[in-house]
Motif scaffolding. Structure first.
Motif, PDB file in Angstrom:
ATOM      1  N   GLU A   1      51.098 -11.093  48.661  1.00 52.44           N
ATOM      2  CA  GLU A   1      49.952 -10.501  49.426  1.00 52.44           C
ATOM      3  C   GLU A   1      48.864 -10.935  48.535  1.00 52.44           C
ATOM      4  OE1 GLU A   1      47.578  -7.329  51.560  1.00 52.44           O
ATOM      5  OE2 GLU A   1      49.304  -6.811  50.219  1.00 52.44           O
TER       6      GLU A   1
ATOM      7  N   ASP B   1      42.066  -9.504  45.863  1.00 50.71           N
ATOM      8  CA  ASP B   1      41.400 -10.136  46.281  1.00 50.71           C
ATOM      9  C   ASP B   1      40.080 -10.580  45.087  1.00 50.71           C
ATOM     10  OD1 ASP B   1      38.953 -10.077  47.733  1.00 50.71           O
ATOM     11  OD2 ASP B   1      38.559  -7.932  48.275  1.00 50.71           O
TER      12      ASP B   1
ATOM     13  N   GLY C   1      37.577 -14.404  51.517  1.00 52.41           N
ATOM     14  CA  GLY C   1      39.033 -14.445  51.676  1.00 52.41           C
ATOM     15  C   GLY C   1      39.694 -15.647  52.578  1.00 52.41           C
ATOM     16  N   VAL C   2      38.654 -16.272  53.301  1.00 49.43           N
ATOM     17  CA  VAL C   2      39.512 -17.523  54.843  1.00 49.43           C
ATOM     18  C   VAL C   2      40.890 -17.627  54.572  1.00 49.43           C
ATOM     19  CG1 VAL C   2      39.171 -19.656  53.223  1.00 49.43           C
ATOM     20  CG2 VAL C   2      38.469 -19.851  55.494  1.00 49.43           C
ATOM     21  N   GLU C   3      41.268 -17.621  55.479  1.00 47.64           N
ATOM     22  CA  GLU C   3      43.459 -18.016  55.789  1.00 47.64           C
ATOM     23  C   GLU C   3      43.609 -18.999  54.564  1.00 47.64           C
ATOM     24  OE1 GLU C   3      43.728 -17.197  59.217  1.00 47.64           O
ATOM     25  OE2 GLU C   3      42.750 -15.473  60.086  1.00 47.64           O
ATOM     26  N   GLN C   4      44.507 -19.097  54.281  1.00 51.06           N
ATOM     27  CA  GLN C   4      45.274 -19.390  53.402  1.00 51.06           C
ATOM     28  C   GLN C   4      45.453 -21.309  54.212  1.00 51.06           C
ATOM     29  OE1 GLN C   4      48.178 -16.656  50.861  1.00 51.06           O
ATOM     30  NE2 GLN C   4      48.147 -18.597  50.123  1.00 51.06           N
ATOM     31  N   PRO C   5      45.575 -21.732  55.627  1.00 47.54           N
ATOM     32  CA  PRO C   5      46.283 -23.061  56.406  1.00 47.54           C
ATOM     33  C   PRO C   5      44.635 -23.640  56.617  1.00 47.54           C
ATOM     34  CG  PRO C   5      46.910 -20.950  57.356  1.00 47.54           C
ATOM     35  CD  PRO C   5      46.264 -19.830  56.245  1.00 47.54           C
ATOM     36  N   ASN C   6      43.257 -22.996  55.921  1.00 46.36           N
ATOM     37  CA  ASN C   6      41.883 -23.772  55.608  1.00 46.36           C
ATOM     38  C   ASN C   6      41.902 -24.060  54.088  1.00 46.36           C
ATOM     39  OD1 ASN C   6      41.255 -23.291  58.106  1.00 46.36           O
ATOM     40  ND2 ASN C   6      40.907 -21.299  58.162  1.00 46.36           N
ATOM     41  N   TRP C   7      42.349 -23.497  53.309  1.00 51.38           N
ATOM     42  CA  TRP C   7      42.340 -23.582  51.825  1.00 51.38           C
ATOM     43  C   TRP C   7      42.704 -25.542  51.522  1.00 51.38           C
ATOM     44  CZ3 TRP C   7      45.111 -20.176  47.571  1.00 51.38           C
ATOM     45  CH2 TRP C   7      44.068 -18.744  47.923  1.00 51.38           C
TER      46      TRP C   7
ATOM     47  N   GLU D   1      46.704 -17.325  42.848  1.00 46.05           N
ATOM     48  CA  GLU D   1      47.866 -17.194  43.520  1.00 46.05           C
ATOM     49  C   GLU D   1      48.576 -16.989  42.615  1.00 46.05           C
ATOM     50  OE1 GLU D   1      48.998 -20.810  44.979  1.00 46.05           O
ATOM     51  OE2 GLU D   1      48.209 -19.943  47.150  1.00 46.05           O
TER      52      GLU D   1
END
Length: 283
Positions: free
Chosen positions: A3, A6, A181-187, A205
């Motif tokens: 996880e 933040d 904190g946008v979701e990682q798929p959008n990184w 990370e």
């Protein structure tokens, strides 16, 4: 999958943006910020308080801001606020004035004073508009002419990004979405828009996988939550006290009016809610 911590935690924020190894990340973030305010890009940045192990949140009162200056001497202060400290506007001016004041020694020429820029990244809303990035300067009301350009304050409100889709172009919005904190798929889209974000993401990370950093992060989060709870409690108590004071003043006015028309003290006490002793003092 670990996880992620933040990035809005000021301890983590400073590790990502305020270390010597990540000066290029800070420079890219600043240039995205200044591009939106119509200023030329920076080519170099000097950290005045780089992150060190002394910045670990064992000292709970520490303010984990980032202080930097440009090659020309312009001062920049960046602060992340996860919770509302209240009186942010006055607090901002106070810290800006300290930064401006401490550039020169007593007796030095005022012409040596350089521009000072404050950048506040807020995880709450404080300004009465829908803009997520506001810039304040000293301007004359009617003509808009500047008094001078030495004061510049940026207020970035992450809460105003809620309806914001992942952008298709580069710019500050990409950095703010990462911090929010946008979701990682959008990184991947964000890094295409702003390539230096990849290094910021890799740093987050890495930090998230480090046990010692997680312990320090948890300690800082506990302090920030406790402080926010204390301030919210004090604010609520002040409001309640204000309401009680207002109600008491109304009761006193009612009692005075009833005394003025000659009603008995016991009757006034029943109507106003004041004690007979309080009414006798008024009388």
């Amino acid at each position: 999958m670990v996880e992620l911590l933040d990035a809005r935690n000021d301890f983590i924020f400073k590790k990502i943006f305020g270390s010597e190894n990540n000066k290029d990340v800070l420079l890219a973030f600043l240039n995205s910020t200044f591009m939106e305010s119509g200023e030329p890009p920076l080519t170099e940045i000097i950290l005045m308080n780089p992150y060190t192990d002394k910045d670990a949140p064992a000292e709970k009162q520490s303010i984990l801001d980032i202080k930097a200056k440009t090659a020309e001497g312009k001062r920049i202060n960046i602060e992340m606020q996860l919770f509302n400290p209240y009186n942010m506007e006055k607090r901002t001016l106070f810290y800006w004035s300290e930064m401006y004041y401490h550039q020169i020694q007593k007796g030095d020429d005022y012409s040596q004073l350089k521009k000072c820029v404050t950048i506040n990244i807020l995880n709450y809303s404080c300004l009465p508009n829908d803009r997520h990035h506001n810039v304040f300067r000293l301007r004359e009301d009617h003509t808009g002419i500047p008094l001078n350009n030495d004061l510049e304050i940026h207020v970035m409100e992450l809460t105003k990004l809620e309806e914001q889709a992942v952008p298709l172009t580069g710019g500050l919005i990409n950095w703010l979405l990462f911090l929010k904190g946008v979701e990682q798929p959008n990184w991947e889209v964000l890094t295409v828009n702003e390539p230096m974000l990849k290094k910021a993401m890799d740093t987050l990370e890495f930090l998230s996988q480090d046990a010692a950093t997680r312990m320090e992060y948890d300690a800082r989060m506990k302090y920030l939550r406790d402080e926010a709870s204390r301030m919210n409690g004090a604010k609520a108590e002040g409001i309640a006290e204000g309401v009680a004071t207002g109600e008491y003043k109304k009761a006193v006015e009612v009692a005075k009016n009833m005394l003025g028309i000659g009603l008995e003290v016991n009757v006034i006490a029943q109507v106003s809610g004041l004690s007979e002793q309080e009414i006798l003092k008024l009388k």
